[in-house]
Write a protein that holds these residues in place. Structure first.
Motif, PDB file in Angstrom:
ATOM      1  N   ALA A  24     -18.194  56.245 -62.250  1.00 16.41           N
ATOM      2  CA  ALA A  24     -17.439  56.551 -63.584  1.00 16.41           C
ATOM      3  C   ALA A  24     -18.010  58.036 -63.732  1.00 16.41           C
ATOM      4  CB  ALA A  24     -18.389  55.814 -64.504  1.00 16.41           C
ATOM      5  N   ASN A  25     -17.296  58.828 -64.428  1.00 16.46           N
ATOM      6  CA  ASN A  25     -17.839  60.185 -64.769  1.00 16.46           C
ATOM      7  C   ASN A  25     -18.534  60.324 -66.073  1.00 16.46           C
ATOM      8  OD1 ASN A  25     -16.044  59.859 -67.003  1.00 16.46           O
ATOM      9  ND2 ASN A  25     -14.690  61.752 -66.300  1.00 16.46           N
ATOM     10  N   GLY A  26     -19.034  59.172 -66.859  1.00 16.13           N
ATOM     11  CA  GLY A  26     -19.722  59.356 -68.036  1.00 16.13           C
ATOM     12  C   GLY A  26     -21.282  58.890 -67.990  1.00 16.13           C
ATOM     13  N   ARG A  27     -21.975  59.123 -68.750  1.00 20.92           N
ATOM     14  CA  ARG A  27     -23.525  58.911 -68.832  1.00 20.92           C
ATOM     15  C   ARG A  27     -23.655  57.683 -69.704  1.00 20.92           C
ATOM     16  NH1 ARG A  27     -24.541  64.914 -70.847  1.00 20.92           N
ATOM     17  NH2 ARG A  27     -22.699  64.251 -72.040  1.00 20.92           N
ATOM     18  N   MET A  28     -24.553  56.878 -69.246  1.00 15.57           N
ATOM     19  CA  MET A  28     -25.033  55.704 -69.921  1.00 15.57           C
ATOM     20  C   MET A  28     -26.328  55.412 -69.753  1.00 15.57           C
ATOM     21  SD  MET A  28     -23.092  52.103 -70.192  1.00 15.57           S
ATOM     22  CE  MET A  28     -23.711  51.376 -68.415  1.00 15.57           C
TER      23      MET A  28
ATOM     24  N   VAL B 210     -17.271  55.018 -68.670  1.00 13.42           N
ATOM     25  CA  VAL B 210     -17.993  54.369 -67.708  1.00 13.42           C
ATOM     26  C   VAL B 210     -17.204  52.849 -67.582  1.00 13.42           C
ATOM     27  CG1 VAL B 210     -20.075  55.115 -68.437  1.00 13.42           C
ATOM     28  CG2 VAL B 210     -19.579  53.277 -69.702  1.00 13.42           C
ATOM     29  N   HIS B 211     -17.971  52.159 -66.504  1.00 10.66           N
ATOM     30  CA  HIS B 211     -17.069  50.992 -66.306  1.00 10.66           C
ATOM     31  C   HIS B 211     -17.905  49.910 -67.124  1.00 10.66           C
ATOM     32  CE1 HIS B 211     -14.999  52.147 -62.750  1.00 10.66           C
ATOM     33  NE2 HIS B 211     -16.092  52.758 -62.475  1.00 10.66           N
ATOM     34  N   ASP B 212     -17.218  48.976 -67.547  1.00 21.00           N
ATOM     35  CA  ASP B 212     -17.641  47.867 -68.433  1.00 21.00           C
ATOM     36  C   ASP B 212     -17.564  46.625 -67.449  1.00 21.00           C
ATOM     37  OD1 ASP B 212     -18.836  46.321 -70.505  1.00 21.00           O
ATOM     38  OD2 ASP B 212     -17.727  47.679 -71.862  1.00 21.00           O
ATOM     39  N   ALA B 213     -17.168  45.639 -67.990  1.00 17.10           N
ATOM     40  CA  ALA B 213     -17.181  44.285 -67.399  1.00 17.10           C
ATOM     41  C   ALA B 213     -15.776  43.945 -66.527  1.00 17.10           C
ATOM     42  CB  ALA B 213     -17.289  43.070 -68.417  1.00 17.10           C
ATOM     43  N   THR B 214     -15.969  43.307 -65.606  1.00 18.93           N
ATOM     44  CA  THR B 214     -14.883  42.706 -65.040  1.00 18.93           C
ATOM     45  C   THR B 214     -14.957  41.190 -65.195  1.00 18.93           C
ATOM     46  OG1 THR B 214     -14.740  44.416 -63.499  1.00 18.93           O
ATOM     47  CG2 THR B 214     -13.590  42.214 -62.781  1.00 18.93           C
ATOM     48  N   THR B 215     -13.734  40.189 -65.831  1.00 19.27           N
ATOM     49  CA  THR B 215     -13.534  38.996 -65.759  1.00 19.27           C
ATOM     50  C   THR B 215     -12.572  38.470 -65.122  1.00 19.27           C
ATOM     51  OG1 THR B 215     -12.151  39.212 -67.799  1.00 19.27           O
ATOM     52  CG2 THR B 215     -14.539  39.129 -68.305  1.00 19.27           C
ATOM     53  N   THR B 216     -12.607  37.279 -64.646  1.00 20.81           N
ATOM     54  CA  THR B 216     -11.631  36.534 -64.030  1.00 20.81           C
ATOM     55  C   THR B 216     -11.024  35.314 -64.628  1.00 20.81           C
ATOM     56  OG1 THR B 216     -12.976  35.565 -62.278  1.00 20.81           O
ATOM     57  CG2 THR B 216     -12.209  37.715 -61.564  1.00 20.81           C
TER      58      THR B 216
ATOM     59  N   THR C 190      -9.220  40.793 -65.326  1.00 24.55           N
ATOM     60  CA  THR C 190      -9.236  41.795 -66.428  1.00 24.55           C
ATOM     61  C   THR C 190     -10.485  43.006 -66.012  1.00 24.55           C
ATOM     62  OG1 THR C 190      -8.498  40.374 -68.085  1.00 24.55           O
ATOM     63  CG2 THR C 190      -9.254  42.495 -68.999  1.00 24.55           C
ATOM     64  N   ARG C 191     -10.184  44.100 -66.073  1.00 23.50           N
ATOM     65  CA  ARG C 191     -11.104  45.122 -66.044  1.00 23.50           C
ATOM     66  C   ARG C 191     -11.355  45.932 -67.486  1.00 23.50           C
ATOM     67  NH1 ARG C 191     -13.695  45.176 -60.754  1.00 23.50           N
ATOM     68  NH2 ARG C 191     -12.806  46.363 -59.311  1.00 23.50           N
ATOM     69  N   TYR C 192     -12.428  46.323 -67.780  1.00 24.66           N
ATOM     70  CA  TYR C 192     -12.746  46.776 -69.009  1.00 24.66           C
ATOM     71  C   TYR C 192     -13.521  48.373 -68.837  1.00 24.66           C
ATOM     72  CZ  TYR C 192     -12.083  42.377 -70.920  1.00 24.66           C
ATOM     73  OH  TYR C 192     -11.673  41.052 -71.383  1.00 24.66           O
ATOM     74  N   TRP C 193     -13.451  49.216 -69.666  1.00 19.98           N
ATOM     75  CA  TRP C 193     -14.015  50.542 -69.678  1.00 19.98           C
ATOM     76  C   TRP C 193     -14.271  50.902 -70.779  1.00 19.98           C
ATOM     77  CZ3 TRP C 193      -9.492  49.316 -66.943  1.00 19.98           C
ATOM     78  CH2 TRP C 193      -9.651  49.207 -65.516  1.00 19.98           C
ATOM     79  N   THR C 194     -15.385  51.681 -71.094  1.00 20.80           N
ATOM     80  CA  THR C 194     -15.845  52.186 -72.296  1.00 20.80           C
ATOM     81  C   THR C 194     -15.667  53.969 -72.239  1.00 20.80           C
ATOM     82  OG1 THR C 194     -16.991  50.277 -72.883  1.00 20.80           O
ATOM     83  CG2 THR C 194     -17.748  52.275 -73.972  1.00 20.80           C
TER      84      THR C 194
END
Length: 196
Positions: A164-168, A67-73, A79-83
Motif C-alpha cells: 500500500a502507498n498509505g500510512r496506517m 491501504v489494503h483492508d480485508a479480503t473475504t471469500t 472480495t477485496r477491500y481498500w481504504t
C-alpha cells in the motif's frame, strides 16, 4: 458514528456480493463448469480484483494514498477491500467520483448505480468479465473501494502482493489521515460530476 459507517459499508458489500452471486454464469467472461469463469480460481480472481483497483487509483490525479483492508471469500467468489487515507473534501467529491466514473466507462465497465448522496455518494459498476467494483465516500470524506469476483474455482487466496502507498497506525482501523493540497481543499472545483 464509525459503527454506523461500518454497518452501512458492510450492508452495501453484502448487497453487491449477493447481486454478483445471483448473476454467476449469466453475463460476462467465458464460463466453465458450475458457472465459474473458465480457467480462473479464487487466487486469480483476487489478482484481477487487485489489478482493477490499482488501475482505477492510478487514474486519479493528483495521487491519493490508500491501504489494503480485508479480503473475504464466499463459496465461489472473492472480495477485496481498500481504504483511501486521503481526505476528500465535500467540495471535491463530485470531481473525485467523476474521474473514477469516466475511467470505468473508458474501460467498458457498465455503471450499475450512481448515488449522488451528499453524505455517502457511491458508484457501482461491473467489468466486462463480470467483476463488480464500487467506490463509496463515507464519514469525513474517507473513500472505500471494493471489487467482488463472479463465481470462480475454489482455491486458497494470498494477501495482496503490492505494498500500500498509505500510512496506517499498526493494529488500528484505517482512518483518513492524509490531507492533500488538492483533494482536501475546501474550494469548489468546476467540471463534470458523476452522471445519473
Amino acid at each position: 458514528m464509525r459503527r454506523i459507517t461500518w454497518t452501512l459499508r458492510l450492508a452495501c458489500a453484502m448487497a453487491l456480493a449477493g447481486a454478483l452471486l445471483a448473476g454467476c454464469g449469466s453475463s460476462g467472461g467465458a464460463k466453465g463448469r458450475g458457472g465459474a469463469l473458465a480457467g480462473m480460481d479464487m487466487q486469480g480472481a483476487a489478482e484481477r480484483a487487485d489489478g482493477m483497483f490499482y488501475a482505477t487509483v492510478g487514474a486519479i490525479k493528483p495521487e491519493i494514498e490508500w491501504v489494503h483492508d480485508a479480503t473475504t471469500t464466499g463459496s465461489c467468489d472473492v472480495t477485496r477491500y481498500w481504504t483511501v487515507m486521503t481526505v476528500v473534501s465535500e467540495q471535491r467529491r463530485g470531481s473525485f467520483l467523476g474521474v473514477i466514473e469516466r475511467f470505468w466507462k473508458a474501460k467498458d465497465y457498465r455503471i450499475g448505480m450512481v448515488n449522488p448522496s451528499k453524505e455517502m455518494p457511491e458508484i457501482i459498476a461491473t467489468s466486462p468479465d463480470g467483476f463488480g467494483i464500487s467506490v463509496l465516500i463515507g464519514y469525513k470524506g474517507q473513500a472505500f473501494f471494493e471489487v467482488t469476483s463472479p463465481c470462480v474455482d475454489k482455491s486458497e487466496v494470498a494477501e495482496p502482493a503490492k505494498a500500500a502507498n498509505g500510512r496506517m497506525y499498526e493494529g488500528e482501523k484505517p482512518l483518513p489521515n492524509v490531507h492533500s493540497d488538492f483533494w482536501s481543499a475546501e474550494s469548489p472545483v468546476p467540471g463534470p460530476t458523476p452522471s445519473s
